[in-house]
Design an enzyme around this catalytic site. Structure first.
Site, short mmCIF file in Angstrom:
data_model
loop_
_atom_site.label_atom_id
_atom_site.label_comp_id
_atom_site.label_asym_id
_atom_site.label_seq_id
_atom_site.Cartn_x
_atom_site.Cartn_y
_atom_site.Cartn_z
N GLU A 76 -28.02 4.53 0.49
CA GLU A 76 -28.16 4.97 1.89
C GLU A 76 -27.78 6.44 2.04
O GLU A 76 -28.42 7.19 2.77
CB GLU A 76 -27.27 4.13 2.82
CG GLU A 76 -27.62 2.64 2.88
CD GLU A 76 -28.91 2.32 3.63
OE1 GLU A 76 -29.58 3.25 4.12
OE2 GLU A 76 -29.26 1.13 3.70
N THR A 80 -38.14 7.41 1.34
CA THR A 80 -38.20 6.11 2.01
C THR A 80 -37.57 6.15 3.41
O THR A 80 -37.69 5.20 4.18
CB THR A 80 -37.55 5.01 1.14
OG1 THR A 80 -37.88 3.73 1.68
CG2 THR A 80 -36.04 5.18 1.08
N ASP A 126 -38.19 -3.74 -1.77
CA ASP A 126 -39.24 -2.91 -1.17
C ASP A 126 -39.45 -1.53 -1.81
O ASP A 126 -40.50 -1.22 -2.37
CB ASP A 126 -38.99 -2.76 0.34
CG ASP A 126 -37.54 -2.38 0.70
OD1 ASP A 126 -36.73 -2.17 -0.22
OD2 ASP A 126 -37.22 -2.28 1.90
N ARG A 167 -30.73 8.95 3.28
CA ARG A 167 -30.59 9.48 4.65
C ARG A 167 -30.02 10.90 4.64
O ARG A 167 -30.53 11.78 5.31
CB ARG A 167 -29.68 8.57 5.49
CG ARG A 167 -30.23 7.17 5.62
CD ARG A 167 -29.51 6.36 6.69
NE ARG A 167 -29.73 4.94 6.47
CZ ARG A 167 -29.78 4.02 7.43
NH1 ARG A 167 -29.58 4.36 8.68
NH2 ARG A 167 -29.97 2.74 7.15
N GLU A 205 -41.32 0.32 9.63
CA GLU A 205 -42.30 0.11 8.55
C GLU A 205 -43.74 -0.04 9.04
O GLU A 205 -44.68 0.46 8.41
CB GLU A 205 -41.91 -1.10 7.70
CG GLU A 205 -40.67 -0.89 6.84
CD GLU A 205 -39.36 -0.93 7.62
OE1 GLU A 205 -39.35 -1.48 8.74
OE2 GLU A 205 -38.34 -0.39 7.11
C1 DMJ Z 1 -34.72 2.64 6.12
O1 DMJ Z 1 -33.41 3.03 5.94
C2 DMJ Z 1 -35.54 2.88 4.90
O2 DMJ Z 1 -36.89 2.85 5.24
C3 DMJ Z 1 -35.28 1.89 3.81
O3 DMJ Z 1 -36.10 2.06 2.70
C4 DMJ Z 1 -35.48 0.50 4.34
N1 DMJ Z 1 -34.85 0.26 5.58
C5 DMJ Z 1 -34.72 1.24 6.59
C6 DMJ Z 1 -35.60 1.10 7.80
O4 DMJ Z 1 -35.97 -0.14 8.16
#
Ligand code: DMJ
Length: 584
Positions: A169, A567, A302, A173, A480
């Protein structure tokens, strides 16, 4: 687990329950050892029928394949901006951000109803929300907001925090946010300096016997931290979703260690030999092997698949190993995880659960027809993969012409198209918002005769109408589906995707907006009076609103041929690596 195992536990009966899985049933039957020739011929017949059904049913009748050749063979069409809708998204961003700034500036998390902020750790914050949101301000041209956020980072952001922070995370982020903001700012040195400092503090997480990173890292002490109950257990997706960020940091700083640490993870994963390209969600950082665990495309699975493609794209399609891994994985998904709904025949993805014998040994797989909202990134990702990894030429038309794509490219394009339609269908609820998790019906017996008679899916745990909503029923501002809509629009120019995105946005405005500022989680998407959970996830600012903004903007804003999104929706420029890359 061996591939043979992976195939074998998909029993005929279970497959048959998944209506529309004729093709897979035939394949499984044909593969199964010791079957008579008759059975194999029946299987072959079903396979042929299945293929005919696949191409006429999905590609032909439902319009999944739109083979319209475009004049300019570029990946991004030059579609006009939809000013009104785009500006409505900017207003929403301002509404969310100004409330955060008013009530919680500098805090990691924001709680709009209580109008307060909280930190991820008692040791202090790491700029979670500000850094996650800053590049959205740059992209939207919000100069004043950007300046205040940038100054806060320059003056207040420190990673000298004596506590464990989640490696994944923090990377996607905060590191991703800083790197993207650095690039978009025209190279503001403060942002790179912070990124480099954070990157150096994250690297110790990789000091394990295998090189797989530990799930947490103490940023002040610069030490990796394992899970309390199983020190060496790591999430496969988390370990394999740090690469875009660290490799771009290596490119910017010329410090090869960032690159090699990230790349080594991919080597370990490849050598652990994921059968059919599908990875169990847990690995052992000591041995570098998989721990028997679920195979899924939702949480903890994912972004492994997402980053296979994106690593290939990041370095301008020069590292073929990622294309190979990606193609094998997509074929694994196609062969083992795709099913069709019982009633409306929506294409969906299932999960594989480990079945164990009486001694606890893994012996088989069970199919679970469960799809997380998180999986909805896959539709857009498959379409993007089809026009890049699955393309026969460098720049395909918009939308692509069938002659421009390989067979797997065509397959992935069609599957991507269908999965987006399925994800949109999960927004067909009382609020117009999608549940966090849906389950698909696999037999008529399961169908609730009073409700959802015609639907393919339902929300689990909602049997008691007076009880609290189940966890699955919530919409937590996730991005998503709009992410996939943005990609699909850029690759097709089909305005249906803008209309879908607008519908989702309106539902968010109606049901997730807090009167005094900000947006929160809706706990039951099937109840227009639903209770709320008092949290505005930072990905609402970094992803959901950014992708919506880009959906309504000109395609020249962050063009897909020049950028790859991490992501967390932080756009990073593609580049030619100046570091020696590679493993095989
Ligand atoms: C985000 O922090 C990122 O997209 C991560 O890969 C998956 N979950 C969240 C959003 O839903």
């Amino acid at each position: 687990m061996a591939d043979a195992e992976l195939r074998k536990r998909t029993t005929g009966q279970r497959e048959a329950q998944h209506n529309g899985a004729e093709k897979k049933l035939a394949k499984t039957m044909a593969r199964r050892k010791g079957r008579s020739k008759t059975v194999q011929w029946v299987g072959l017949g079903a396979l042929v029928l299945g293929i005919v059904y696949w191409y006429t049913g999905i590609a032909g009748i439902r319009g999944g394949w739109k083979a319209v050749p475009a004049k300019n063979a570029r990946i991004d069409p030059d579609y006009d901006v939809d000013i009104e809708r785009r500006d409505a998204i900017v207003d929403a961003f301002r509404y969310a951000w100004s409330a955060y700034e008013r009530d919680a500036m500098g805090y990691d998390n924001y709680h709009p109803i209580e109008k307060k902020g909280t930190e991820l750790s008692k040791a202090g914050g790491i700029g979670y929300t500000i850094v996650d949101a800053i590049d959205t301000m740059q992209i939207m041209g919000l100069a004043d907001e950007y300046k205040r956020a940038r100054d806060w980072i320059a003056e207040n952001l420190t990673f000298e925090r004596d506590d464990s922070f989640n490696t994944f995370e923090t990377t996607i982020r905060v590191l991703g946010g800083l790197l993207s903001a650095y690039h978009l700012s025209g190279n503001d040195p403060v942002l790179l300096e912070k990124a480099k400092d954070l990157g150096e503090r994250i690297l110790p997480a990789f000091q394990t016997r295998s090189g797989l990173p530990l799930p947490m890292v103490n940023l002040k002490r610069r030490t990796g931290v394992g899970e309390e109950w199983l020190k060496s257990m790591v999430s496969t997706a988390e370990a394999a979703t740090l690469q875009l960020e660290l490799k771009y940091l290596a490119h910017l700083t010329d410090e090869a260690e960032f690159w090699y640490k990230a790349e080594r993870v991919m080597d370990v994963i490849k050598k652990a030999d994921p059968e059919g390209g599908l990875v169990p969600i847990h690995m052992d950082a000591d041995t570098g092997q998989y721990i028997p665990s679920e195979i899924r495309l939702g949480s903890r699975g994912d972004s492994y698949y997402e980053y296979l493609l994106k690593q290939y794209l990041q370095t301008n399609r020069t590292e073929d190993v990622y294309r190979e891994m990606y193609e094998i994985a997509m074929t694994g998904i196609y062969d083992h995880l795709l099913h069709k709904g019982l009633h409306e025949k929506h294409l969906y993805t299932s999960e594989l659960l480990v079945a164990r014998d009486m001694y606890g040994q893994p012996v088989d797989w069970d199919i679970s027809p469960k799809q997380d909202h998180l999986v909805c990134f896959l539709g857009g990702s498959l379409m993007l993969g089809a026009v890049t990894a699955g393309a026969l030429i460098d720049n395909v038309s918009v939308p692509p012409h069938s002659s421009e794509l390989s067979e797997t490219g065509k397959r992935d394009w069609t599957v991507g198209y269908e999965l987006i339609e399925t994800c949109m269908d999960t927004y067909d609820t009382a609020t117009g918002l999608s549940p966090e998790i849906v389950h698909f019906y696999v037999s008529d017996d399961e169908r609730d005769p009073s409700e959802n008679r015609h639907k393919d899916w339902y929300v689990k745990g909602m049997e008691d109408p007076l009880g609290p909503p189940s966890y699955d029923a919530r919409y937590m501002l996730r991005p998503e589906t709009v992410e996939s809509l943005f990609i699909a629009f850029r690759l097709t120019g089909d305005h249906r995707y803008r209309d879908y995105g607008w519908k989702i946005f309106q539902a968010i405005e109606k049901h997730a907006k807090v009167e005094t500022g900000g947006y929160v989680t809706v706990l039951d998407v099937n109840n227009v009076e639903s209770a709320k959970e008092d949290k505005m996830e930072s990905f609402f600012l970094s992803e959901t609103l950014k992708y919506l903004y880009l959906l309504f903007s000109e395609s020249s804003v962050i063009p897909l041929d020049r950028y790859v999104f991490n992501t967390e929706a932080h756009p990073l420029p593609k580049f030619a690596p100046n570091i020696r890359t590679g493993f095989s």
